[in-house]
Write a protein that holds these residues in place. Sequence first.
Motif, PDB file in Angstrom:
ATOM      1  N   HIS A 251       0.795  -1.225   0.000  1.00 35.27           N
ATOM      2  CA  HIS A 251       0.000   0.000   0.000  1.00 35.27           C
ATOM      3  C   HIS A 251       0.836   1.287   0.000  1.00 35.27           C
ATOM      4  N   HIS A 252       2.140   1.188   0.182  1.00 37.32           N
ATOM      5  CA  HIS A 252       2.997   2.369   0.024  1.00 37.32           C
ATOM      6  C   HIS A 252       3.391   2.600  -1.430  1.00 37.32           C
ATOM      7  N   GLY A 253       2.963   1.729  -2.297  1.00 34.89           N
ATOM      8  CA  GLY A 253       3.083   1.945  -3.733  1.00 34.89           C
ATOM      9  C   GLY A 253       4.399   1.562  -4.356  1.00 34.89           C
ATOM     10  N   GLU A 254       5.477   2.154  -3.895  1.00 31.40           N
ATOM     11  CA  GLU A 254       6.794   1.950  -4.481  1.00 31.40           C
ATOM     12  C   GLU A 254       7.785   1.499  -3.407  1.00 31.40           C
ATOM     13  N   PRO A 255       8.746   0.640  -3.796  1.00 26.11           N
ATOM     14  CA  PRO A 255       9.753   0.189  -2.831  1.00 26.11           C
ATOM     15  C   PRO A 255      10.500   1.334  -2.154  1.00 26.11           C
ATOM     16  N   GLU A 256      10.733   2.437  -2.885  1.00 23.87           N
ATOM     17  CA  GLU A 256      11.451   3.558  -2.289  1.00 23.87           C
ATOM     18  C   GLU A 256      10.681   4.208  -1.153  1.00 23.87           C
ATOM     19  N   PHE A 257       9.358   3.947  -1.092  1.00 22.28           N
ATOM     20  CA  PHE A 257       8.531   4.477  -0.009  1.00 22.28           C
ATOM     21  C   PHE A 257       8.177   3.399   1.012  1.00 22.28           C
ATOM     22  N   GLY A 258       8.852   2.262   0.945  1.00 23.27           N
ATOM     23  CA  GLY A 258       8.682   1.217   1.942  1.00 23.27           C
ATOM     24  C   GLY A 258       7.872   0.020   1.514  1.00 23.27           C
ATOM     25  N   ALA A 259       7.263   0.061   0.322  1.00 18.58           N
ATOM     26  CA  ALA A 259       6.456  -1.072  -0.132  1.00 18.58           C
ATOM     27  C   ALA A 259       7.351  -2.286  -0.364  1.00 18.58           C
ATOM     28  N   ALA A 260       6.896  -3.450   0.106  1.00 20.99           N
ATOM     29  CA  ALA A 260       7.651  -4.681  -0.121  1.00 20.99           C
ATOM     30  C   ALA A 260       7.491  -5.164  -1.553  1.00 20.99           C
ATOM     31  N   VAL A 261       6.363  -4.800  -2.156  1.00 21.19           N
ATOM     32  CA  VAL A 261       6.051  -5.182  -3.525  1.00 21.19           C
ATOM     33  C   VAL A 261       5.072  -4.151  -4.077  1.00 21.19           C
ATOM     34  N   ARG A 262       5.076  -3.918  -5.380  1.00 19.46           N
ATOM     35  CA  ARG A 262       4.127  -2.982  -5.969  1.00 19.46           C
ATOM     36  C   ARG A 262       2.739  -3.616  -6.049  1.00 19.46           C
ATOM     37  N   PRO A 263       1.674  -2.816  -5.982  1.00 15.65           N
ATOM     38  CA  PRO A 263       0.318  -3.363  -6.078  1.00 15.65           C
ATOM     39  C   PRO A 263       0.109  -4.143  -7.380  1.00 15.65           C
ATOM     40  N   MET A 264      -0.547  -5.300  -7.278  1.00 11.68           N
ATOM     41  CA  MET A 264      -0.684  -6.187  -8.431  1.00 11.68           C
ATOM     42  C   MET A 264      -2.123  -6.552  -8.766  1.00 11.68           C
ATOM     43  N   PHE A 265      -3.097  -5.914  -8.127  1.00 15.79           N
ATOM     44  CA  PHE A 265      -4.486  -6.068  -8.558  1.00 15.79           C
ATOM     45  C   PHE A 265      -5.250  -4.801  -8.214  1.00 15.79           C
ATOM     46  N   ILE A 266      -6.452  -4.688  -8.739  1.00 18.80           N
ATOM     47  CA  ILE A 266      -7.202  -3.430  -8.704  1.00 18.80           C
ATOM     48  C   ILE A 266      -7.343  -2.870  -7.295  1.00 18.80           C
ATOM     49  N   GLU A 267      -7.789  -3.693  -6.366  1.00 19.92           N
ATOM     50  CA  GLU A 267      -8.062  -3.196  -5.014  1.00 19.92           C
ATOM     51  C   GLU A 267      -6.778  -2.761  -4.303  1.00 19.92           C
ATOM     52  N   ALA A 268      -5.686  -3.468  -4.579  1.00 22.65           N
ATOM     53  CA  ALA A 268      -4.399  -3.080  -3.984  1.00 22.65           C
ATOM     54  C   ALA A 268      -3.943  -1.732  -4.534  1.00 22.65           C
ATOM     55  N   GLU A 269      -4.112  -1.533  -5.843  1.00 21.59           N
ATOM     56  CA  GLU A 269      -3.737  -0.262  -6.454  1.00 21.59           C
ATOM     57  C   GLU A 269      -4.591   0.883  -5.905  1.00 21.59           C
ATOM     58  N   LEU A 270      -5.881   0.657  -5.791  1.00 22.61           N
ATOM     59  CA  LEU A 270      -6.774   1.680  -5.254  1.00 22.61           C
ATOM     60  C   LEU A 270      -6.412   2.036  -3.823  1.00 22.61           C
ATOM     61  N   LEU A 271      -6.147   1.046  -3.006  1.00 18.69           N
ATOM     62  CA  LEU A 271      -5.791   1.301  -1.613  1.00 18.69           C
ATOM     63  C   LEU A 271      -4.544   2.178  -1.530  1.00 18.69           C
ATOM     64  N   SER A 272      -3.562   1.897  -2.348  1.00 19.27           N
ATOM     65  CA  SER A 272      -2.337   2.683  -2.345  1.00 19.27           C
ATOM     66  C   SER A 272      -2.619   4.142  -2.686  1.00 19.27           C
ATOM     67  N   HIS A 273      -3.451   4.382  -3.685  1.00 19.69           N
ATOM     68  CA  HIS A 273      -3.768   5.754  -4.078  1.00 19.69           C
ATOM     69  C   HIS A 273      -4.597   6.473  -3.016  1.00 19.69           C
ATOM     70  N   LEU A 274      -5.573   5.779  -2.448  1.00 19.84           N
ATOM     71  CA  LEU A 274      -6.429   6.411  -1.437  1.00 19.84           C
ATOM     72  C   LEU A 274      -5.640   6.740  -0.176  1.00 19.84           C
ATOM     73  N   ASP A 275      -4.736   5.864   0.198  1.00 26.64           N
ATOM     74  CA  ASP A 275      -3.874   6.125   1.355  1.00 26.64           C
ATOM     75  C   ASP A 275      -3.041   7.382   1.114  1.00 26.64           C
ATOM     76  N   LEU A 276      -2.498   7.505  -0.088  1.00 24.50           N
ATOM     77  CA  LEU A 276      -1.679   8.669  -0.412  1.00 24.50           C
ATOM     78  C   LEU A 276      -2.509   9.949  -0.446  1.00 24.50           C
ATOM     79  N   ILE A 277      -3.714   9.864  -0.997  1.00 20.17           N
ATOM     80  CA  ILE A 277      -4.591  11.040  -1.052  1.00 20.17           C
ATOM     81  C   ILE A 277      -4.850  11.581   0.347  1.00 20.17           C
ATOM     82  N   ASP A 278      -5.250  10.711   1.253  1.00 21.09           N
ATOM     83  CA  ASP A 278      -5.591  11.170   2.601  1.00 21.09           C
ATOM     84  C   ASP A 278      -4.363  11.698   3.330  1.00 21.09           C
TER      85      ASP A 278
END
Length: 323
Positions: A251-278
Amino acid sequence: MNFNALDNKGTVEGFCLVKAIEVRTSSKGDNYLNMTLSDASGEINAKLWGYDPQQHGEYDANSLIKVRGVISVYAGSDQLRIDRIRPVIEADGVKLEDFVKTAEYDSEQMYNELFSIAEKFEDKDLSRLVTHILEENRAALLYWPAAFKLHHAFRGGLLLHTLSIVRLAEAVCKIYPFVDRELLLSGAVLHDISKTTEYDVADTGIASGYSVRGNLLGHLAEGAMLIRKKSEELGIPFEKSMLLEHMVLSHHGEPEFGAAVRPMFIEAELLSHLDLIDAELFEMRDAYENIAPNDFTGKLWMMDNRKLYNHGRNDMNNGPKLF
């Protein structure tokens, strides 16, 4: 910070909470105190040069103090140079709760809203898992902050951040009906659940720093492990647990921001964006609080070191409308 101005040269005086404190050594070999001071309106970095414990006293995080000093701008942010300092005494008539920034909504109300949403899931596996984890972490969630220094770093901040993302997710699902609503909401509720072990937090709801677990593991890895453990205890199918673990880990989106892996399905991608927005909206709101219209903020680390312009059309007194 709600200090009282004593003159027109930046000299101020007032009561505040010690949010963080450490003794450092200057380039000249002298000791000084480096502190983060706060009240319900915000926080400020403070320095006490030439620190002598016998002369100035000794202080701990989450203690109340009275200070006098001069506010100046350093590296684009306000900084207080302390001239006088002492502990708060009973005669001052101040209380700890008056100096702790708190979420706009009651923690019980926010927790109950999250629990009610998960309780009503049609997917009973997701419902059982999410409500079970919420129940086990209820005591901490009612006062835990969402961060040490950045967004939602205040009492009840973790619940406010979580519920804000859940509400954003609900709106997205109404526009895009192909999104798995209950999977997205489950990930939203649990994405930061292990921040309850990432920070050392006082009863005030203010984090004083990262815990050993927070430094060594972090809330993404801890959150995924928690979901796996509770899923096994509750007999949740591995396939469902795996999806939620991935959402937490990515959910941190990119490894440089702490993500262990990039989002790989729709809901994971959405969660990452919504977390960043808030998170970014709260950082921007905080940055604007002390900036006059037609002026710029200092550089913001979370915003890629961008300066932000205050056009004056926003009402920064209005927080998220969740109820």
